[in-house]
Motif scaffolding. Structure first.
Motif, PDB file in Angstrom:
ATOM      1  N   ILE A   1      14.017  18.671  -2.923  1.00  0.00           N
ATOM      2  CA  ILE A   1      14.084  17.213  -2.999  1.00  0.00           C
ATOM      3  C   ILE A   1      12.854  16.535  -2.404  1.00  0.00           C
ATOM      4  N   THR A   2      12.092  17.263  -1.558  1.00  0.00           N
ATOM      5  CA  THR A   2      10.972  16.645  -0.840  1.00  0.00           C
ATOM      6  C   THR A   2       9.876  16.090  -1.749  1.00  0.00           C
ATOM      7  N   PRO A   3       9.450  16.787  -2.836  1.00  0.00           N
ATOM      8  CA  PRO A   3       8.414  16.174  -3.691  1.00  0.00           C
ATOM      9  C   PRO A   3       8.809  14.794  -4.215  1.00  0.00           C
ATOM     10  N   GLY A   4      10.043  14.663  -4.686  1.00  0.00           N
ATOM     11  CA  GLY A   4      10.511  13.356  -5.148  1.00  0.00           C
ATOM     12  C   GLY A   4      10.591  12.347  -4.015  1.00  0.00           C
ATOM     13  N   ILE A   5      11.024  12.813  -2.831  1.00  0.00           N
ATOM     14  CA  ILE A   5      11.106  11.950  -1.649  1.00  0.00           C
ATOM     15  C   ILE A   5       9.726  11.378  -1.309  1.00  0.00           C
ATOM     16  N   LEU A   6       8.716  12.251  -1.253  1.00  0.00           N
ATOM     17  CA  LEU A   6       7.360  11.820  -0.884  1.00  0.00           C
ATOM     18  C   LEU A   6       6.824  10.799  -1.885  1.00  0.00           C
ATOM     19  N   LEU A   7       6.985  11.094  -3.173  1.00  0.00           N
ATOM     20  CA  LEU A   7       6.482  10.195  -4.209  1.00  0.00           C
ATOM     21  C   LEU A   7       7.234   8.866  -4.205  1.00  0.00           C
ATOM     22  N   GLY A   8       8.568   8.947  -4.084  1.00  0.00           N
ATOM     23  CA  GLY A   8       9.375   7.732  -4.097  1.00  0.00           C
ATOM     24  C   GLY A   8       9.107   6.844  -2.893  1.00  0.00           C
ATOM     25  N   THR A   9       8.976   7.446  -1.710  1.00  0.00           N
ATOM     26  CA  THR A   9       8.746   6.657  -0.493  1.00  0.00           C
ATOM     27  C   THR A   9       7.367   6.020  -0.513  1.00  0.00           C
ATOM     28  N   PHE A  10       6.348   6.826  -0.837  1.00  0.00           N
ATOM     29  CA  PHE A  10       4.984   6.295  -0.871  1.00  0.00           C
ATOM     30  C   PHE A  10       4.868   5.199  -1.926  1.00  0.00           C
ATOM     31  N   GLY A  11       5.449   5.437  -3.099  1.00  0.00           N
ATOM     32  CA  GLY A  11       5.417   4.429  -4.152  1.00  0.00           C
ATOM     33  C   GLY A  11       6.193   3.177  -3.772  1.00  0.00           C
TER      34      GLY A  11
ATOM     35  N   LEU B   1      13.303  10.570  -5.704  1.00  0.00           N
ATOM     36  CA  LEU B   1      12.580   9.333  -6.017  1.00  0.00           C
ATOM     37  C   LEU B   1      13.384   8.106  -5.620  1.00  0.00           C
ATOM     38  N   LEU B   2      14.684   8.105  -5.957  1.00  0.00           N
ATOM     39  CA  LEU B   2      15.545   6.961  -5.648  1.00  0.00           C
ATOM     40  C   LEU B   2      15.730   6.808  -4.144  1.00  0.00           C
ATOM     41  N   ILE B   3      16.082   7.917  -3.470  1.00  0.00           N
ATOM     42  CA  ILE B   3      16.308   7.862  -2.019  1.00  0.00           C
ATOM     43  C   ILE B   3      15.040   7.427  -1.296  1.00  0.00           C
ATOM     44  N   GLY B   4      13.895   8.003  -1.690  1.00  0.00           N
ATOM     45  CA  GLY B   4      12.630   7.647  -1.054  1.00  0.00           C
ATOM     46  C   GLY B   4      12.239   6.207  -1.302  1.00  0.00           C
ATOM     47  N   GLY B   5      12.407   5.753  -2.549  1.00  0.00           N
ATOM     48  CA  GLY B   5      12.023   4.387  -2.882  1.00  0.00           C
ATOM     49  C   GLY B   5      12.830   3.347  -2.115  1.00  0.00           C
ATOM     50  N   VAL B   6      14.147   3.525  -2.073  1.00  0.00           N
ATOM     51  CA  VAL B   6      14.991   2.576  -1.337  1.00  0.00           C
ATOM     52  C   VAL B   6      14.700   2.664   0.160  1.00  0.00           C
ATOM     53  N   SER B   7      14.486   3.874   0.662  1.00  0.00           N
ATOM     54  CA  SER B   7      14.194   4.050   2.090  1.00  0.00           C
ATOM     55  C   SER B   7      12.932   3.299   2.496  1.00  0.00           C
ATOM     56  N   ALA B   8      11.917   3.308   1.630  1.00  0.00           N
ATOM     57  CA  ALA B   8      10.681   2.600   1.926  1.00  0.00           C
ATOM     58  C   ALA B   8      10.896   1.093   1.986  1.00  0.00           C
ATOM     59  N   LEU B   9      11.803   0.582   1.157  1.00  0.00           N
ATOM     60  CA  LEU B   9      12.040  -0.859   1.091  1.00  0.00           C
ATOM     61  C   LEU B   9      12.886  -1.377   2.245  1.00  0.00           C
TER      62      LEU B   9
ATOM     63  N   LEU C   1       7.084   9.954   7.264  1.00  0.00           N
ATOM     64  CA  LEU C   1       5.643  10.190   7.154  1.00  0.00           C
ATOM     65  C   LEU C   1       5.044   9.479   5.938  1.00  0.00           C
ATOM     66  N   ALA C   2       5.683   9.656   4.771  1.00  0.00           N
ATOM     67  CA  ALA C   2       5.161   9.020   3.552  1.00  0.00           C
ATOM     68  C   ALA C   2       5.231   7.497   3.657  1.00  0.00           C
ATOM     69  N   GLY C   3       6.309   6.993   4.250  1.00  0.00           N
ATOM     70  CA  GLY C   3       6.448   5.548   4.414  1.00  0.00           C
ATOM     71  C   GLY C   3       5.408   4.977   5.355  1.00  0.00           C
ATOM     72  N   THR C   4       5.150   5.684   6.462  1.00  0.00           N
ATOM     73  CA  THR C   4       4.146   5.216   7.418  1.00  0.00           C
ATOM     74  C   THR C   4       2.765   5.173   6.777  1.00  0.00           C
ATOM     75  N   VAL C   5       2.386   6.250   6.083  1.00  0.00           N
ATOM     76  CA  VAL C   5       1.086   6.283   5.410  1.00  0.00           C
ATOM     77  C   VAL C   5       0.997   5.159   4.382  1.00  0.00           C
ATOM     78  N   GLY C   6       2.070   4.953   3.630  1.00  0.00           N
ATOM     79  CA  GLY C   6       2.076   3.904   2.613  1.00  0.00           C
ATOM     80  C   GLY C   6       1.885   2.516   3.208  1.00  0.00           C
ATOM     81  N   TYR C   7       2.567   2.225   4.307  1.00  0.00           N
ATOM     82  CA  TYR C   7       2.428   0.903   4.934  1.00  0.00           C
ATOM     83  C   TYR C   7       1.073   0.744   5.627  1.00  0.00           C
ATOM     84  N   LEU C   8       0.489   1.846   6.104  1.00  0.00           N
ATOM     85  CA  LEU C   8      -0.873   1.784   6.639  1.00  0.00           C
ATOM     86  C   LEU C   8      -1.869   1.437   5.534  1.00  0.00           C
ATOM     87  N   VAL C   9      -1.740   2.126   4.396  1.00  0.00           N
ATOM     88  CA  VAL C   9      -2.663   1.918   3.273  1.00  0.00           C
ATOM     89  C   VAL C   9      -2.524   0.505   2.700  1.00  0.00           C
ATOM     90  N   ASN C  10      -1.287   0.084   2.441  1.00  0.00           N
ATOM     91  CA  ASN C  10      -1.076  -1.203   1.781  1.00  0.00           C
ATOM     92  C   ASN C  10      -1.401  -2.399   2.660  1.00  0.00           C
TER      93      ASN C  10
END
Length: 268
Positions: free
Chosen positions: A87-97, A148-156, A192-201
């Protein structure tokens, strides 16, 4: 660098976040995001940035908490590493996206989405809703879609994903103890993916205050993280002595009040 009197509020917030995380096994985002939003507004931070900064700072603070939680569940043999790997590849992509979506949504929209999702979490706690096991874990494509779904909602909403991943795994006939332990492990790549994403954005965002990296406000991150790690073990010890079911209902009520305060602070 000058000391801001508001910084004294961050260790208090960290103590509350750590205690409830240990006591009820919930991520700190539900408390941190509305409280940080309110504190950032009180400090005079730009309205257009406060929810984004609250989400980014909360996600960064969850990194250390998730490492500690992962290690504890691994010691008890509760982590399904086969599930984590799939599940981690989808998690990373969904959270970062998801952080890119969040950065393009205005403060009011993000706040409303957060409150709606936390309302769902609170109702789950109040009614003690648990999905009935009805099927097996899906194949690679299904696990990627779930990630992807879990990561995306988690990021939001800046959560470790447990509000979604635990129900998903128990629905797929994973034992509850394993679902909770595996969710703790999944929380690390989300954080980790969420932190990197918010740093970048947030790197070139206009108007962010000093001591901010991207959308992460460093004083809040440091004080909340250090104190929450210290208080989490006390909550975990009390979990075996107090009526957790009752406490979850109280906590759900507190979440709703915090969300209402957040909306009032933004729209008022």
């Amino acid at each position: 660098m000058t000391f801001d009197i508001w910084w004294l509020a961050y260790p208090v917030l960290g103590a509350v976040v750590g205690f409830f995380a240990g006591l009820l096994g919930v991520g700190g985002g539900g408390i941190m995001v509305p409280m940080l939003t309110t504190l950032f507004l009180a400090q005079g931070f730009p309205l257009a940035q406060v929810v984004h900064m609250a989400l980014g700072t909360s996600m960064a603070a969850i990194v250390m908490t998730s490492v500690s939680s992962l290690r504890a569940h691994h010691r008890h043999g509760a982590v399904r590493w086969d599930v984590v790997r799939r599940i981690t590849p989808g998690i990373l992509l969904g959270t970062f996206g998801g952080t890119f979506i969040a950065s393009r949504v205005d403060t009011a929209g993000l706040a409303v989405f957060f409150v709606v999702f936390m309302g769902y979490v609170s109702i789950q706690m109040l009614l003690n809703i648990k999905p009935k096991p009805t099927r097996e874990l899906p194949g690679t494509a299904g696990m990627s879609a779930a990630g992807l779904l879990i990561g995306g909602v988690s990021a939001l909403v800046a959560i470790g994903g447990g509000s979604l991943s635990v129900p998903f795994m128990t629905w797929c006939n994973v034992k509850v103890q394993n679902a909770i332990g595996t969710s703790a492990a999944i929380g690390l790549p989300i954080a980790l993916a969420g932190t990197v994403g918010y740093l970048v954005n947030g790197w070139n965002a206009a108007g962010t205050p000093p001591l901010t990296l991207g959308y992460v406000y460093l004083p809040a991150l440091v004080f909340v993280s250090l104190v929450s790690m210290a208080t989490a073990p006390y909550g975990a010890r009390l979990a075996h002595r107090l009526p957790v079911a009752t406490l979850k209902k109280v906590f759900a009520g507190v979440l709703m009040l915090l969300c209402a305060k957040m909306l009032h602070s933004i729209f008022a």
